[in-house]
Design an enzyme around this catalytic site. Structure first.
Site, mmCIF file in Angstrom:
data_model
loop_
_atom_site.group_PDB
_atom_site.id
_atom_site.type_symbol
_atom_site.label_atom_id
_atom_site.label_comp_id
_atom_site.label_asym_id
_atom_site.label_seq_id
_atom_site.Cartn_x
_atom_site.Cartn_y
_atom_site.Cartn_z
ATOM 1 N N ASP A 33 0.848 -1.186 0.000
ATOM 2 C CA ASP A 33 0.000 0.000 0.000
ATOM 3 C C ASP A 33 0.888 1.241 0.000
ATOM 4 O O ASP A 33 1.895 1.306 0.709
ATOM 5 C CB ASP A 33 -0.909 0.001 1.240
ATOM 6 C CG ASP A 33 -2.052 0.994 1.109
ATOM 7 O OD1 ASP A 33 -3.214 0.552 1.024
ATOM 8 O OD2 ASP A 33 -1.785 2.222 1.088
ATOM 9 N N ASN A 91 -13.114 -3.177 2.155
ATOM 10 C CA ASN A 91 -14.157 -2.165 2.262
ATOM 11 C C ASN A 91 -15.075 -2.239 1.051
ATOM 12 O O ASN A 91 -14.604 -2.248 -0.086
ATOM 13 C CB ASN A 91 -13.520 -0.767 2.352
ATOM 14 C CG ASN A 91 -12.741 -0.586 3.643
ATOM 15 O OD1 ASN A 91 -13.247 -0.898 4.715
ATOM 16 N ND2 ASN A 91 -11.519 -0.096 3.550
ATOM 17 N N GLN A 98 -14.755 2.927 1.073
ATOM 18 C CA GLN A 98 -13.966 2.348 -0.026
ATOM 19 C C GLN A 98 -13.542 3.475 -0.953
ATOM 20 O O GLN A 98 -14.365 4.261 -1.418
ATOM 21 C CB GLN A 98 -14.801 1.318 -0.803
ATOM 22 C CG GLN A 98 -14.001 0.664 -1.934
ATOM 23 C CD GLN A 98 -14.805 -0.349 -2.740
ATOM 24 O OE1 GLN A 98 -15.997 -0.571 -2.494
ATOM 25 N NE2 GLN A 98 -14.167 -0.969 -3.722
ATOM 26 N N SER A 99 -12.230 3.577 -1.206
ATOM 27 C CA SER A 99 -11.746 4.703 -2.023
ATOM 28 C C SER A 99 -11.307 4.279 -3.419
ATOM 29 O O SER A 99 -11.231 5.119 -4.311
ATOM 30 C CB SER A 99 -10.592 5.426 -1.307
ATOM 31 O OG SER A 99 -9.516 4.545 -1.096
ATOM 32 N N HIS A 104 -10.303 -5.251 -3.394
ATOM 33 C CA HIS A 104 -8.974 -5.495 -2.812
ATOM 34 C C HIS A 104 -9.127 -5.892 -1.357
ATOM 35 O O HIS A 104 -10.055 -5.467 -0.670
ATOM 36 C CB HIS A 104 -8.079 -4.265 -2.925
ATOM 37 C CG HIS A 104 -8.691 -2.991 -2.428
ATOM 38 N ND1 HIS A 104 -9.601 -2.264 -3.170
ATOM 39 C CD2 HIS A 104 -8.535 -2.312 -1.264
ATOM 40 C CE1 HIS A 104 -9.968 -1.201 -2.492
ATOM 41 N NE2 HIS A 104 -9.350 -1.203 -1.326
HETATM 42 P P1 5GP Z 1 -9.779 1.409 0.357
HETATM 43 O O1 5GP Z 1 -9.949 2.676 1.139
HETATM 44 O O2 5GP Z 1 -10.443 1.516 -1.011
HETATM 45 O O3 5GP Z 1 -10.172 0.179 1.105
HETATM 46 O O4 5GP Z 1 -8.208 1.243 0.129
HETATM 47 C C1 5GP Z 1 -7.511 1.777 -0.946
HETATM 48 C C2 5GP Z 1 -6.054 1.723 -0.589
HETATM 49 O O5 5GP Z 1 -5.309 1.948 -1.775
HETATM 50 C C3 5GP Z 1 -5.601 2.795 0.410
HETATM 51 O O6 5GP Z 1 -5.057 2.167 1.566
HETATM 52 C C4 5GP Z 1 -4.567 3.612 -0.359
HETATM 53 O O7 5GP Z 1 -3.463 4.022 0.432
HETATM 54 C C5 5GP Z 1 -4.147 2.664 -1.460
HETATM 55 N N1 5GP Z 1 -3.710 3.317 -2.681
HETATM 56 C C6 5GP Z 1 -4.339 4.333 -3.330
HETATM 57 N N2 5GP Z 1 -3.665 4.674 -4.439
HETATM 58 C C7 5GP Z 1 -2.584 3.852 -4.499
HETATM 59 C C8 5GP Z 1 -1.509 3.722 -5.430
HETATM 60 O O8 5GP Z 1 -1.410 4.432 -6.438
HETATM 61 N N3 5GP Z 1 -0.582 2.762 -5.166
HETATM 62 C C9 5GP Z 1 -0.661 1.955 -4.065
HETATM 63 N N4 5GP Z 1 0.294 1.054 -3.898
HETATM 64 N N5 5GP Z 1 -1.667 2.036 -3.167
HETATM 65 C C10 5GP Z 1 -2.617 2.987 -3.388
#
Ligand code: 5GP
Length: 124
Positions: A33, A91, A98-99, A104
């Site tokens: 991450d 998420n 969820q972003s 994932h």
């Molecule tokens: P979510 O909030 O959707 O469950 O998690 C998305 C995750 O993706 C976050 O922890 C964020 O730090 C990670 N992330 C977002 N953009 C990138 C990226 O460009 N590269 C990597 N390795 N992780 C990313």
């Protein structure tokens, strides 16, 4: 659920954005991450187009789902998180913040992670 092929993880899968790969095969990619929340913070994503856990379980075959979670375990072992312990987070949607709209699983470990949710976890 419509898959947005411009999401960041789709770009990573296409090689348009670099990543620090932990493991890759024909089914999944696992990478660190970019904003680690713990000493071990690895994301495992399927190569197929699924928006979230909910979408994945709704659309993928039992074999694909099983294979995915076997690989999550394999990655947890590659980063040696199994002995100290690790947490899986996935998420789905707005309430879960969820972003990135590509399914994932976060593998978190390397330190004591505390309670289930940050702060006061009481339901209000
Ligand atoms: P979510 O909030 O959707 O469950 O998690 C998305 C995750 O993706 C976050 O922890 C964020 O730090 C990670 N992330 C977002 N953009 C990138 C990226 O460009 N590269 C990597 N390795 N992780 C990313």
């Amino acid at each position: 659920m419509t898959y947005d092929s411009n999401n960041i993880f789709a770009k990573i899968l296409r090689g348009e954005i670099p990543n620090k790969t932990v493991y890759e095969d024909e089914q999944v990619l696992a990478f660190h991450d970019i904003s680690a929340a713990a000493p071990v913070h690895v994301l495992v994503i399927p190569k197929g187009e699924y928006v979230s856990f909910d979408d994945f379980l709704g659309k993928a075959s039992a074999e694909t789902v099983h294979g995915f979670f076997e690989r999550v375990r394999k990655v947890a072992h590659i980063v040696e998180a199994q002995e100290g312990g690790y947490r899986l987070i996935t998420n789905h949607g707005r309430n879960a913040s969820q972003s990135v709209p590509h399914f994932h699983v976060h593998i978190l470990g390397g330190r004591a992670l505390g309670g289930l949710l940050p702060g006061d976890a009481l339901v209000r």
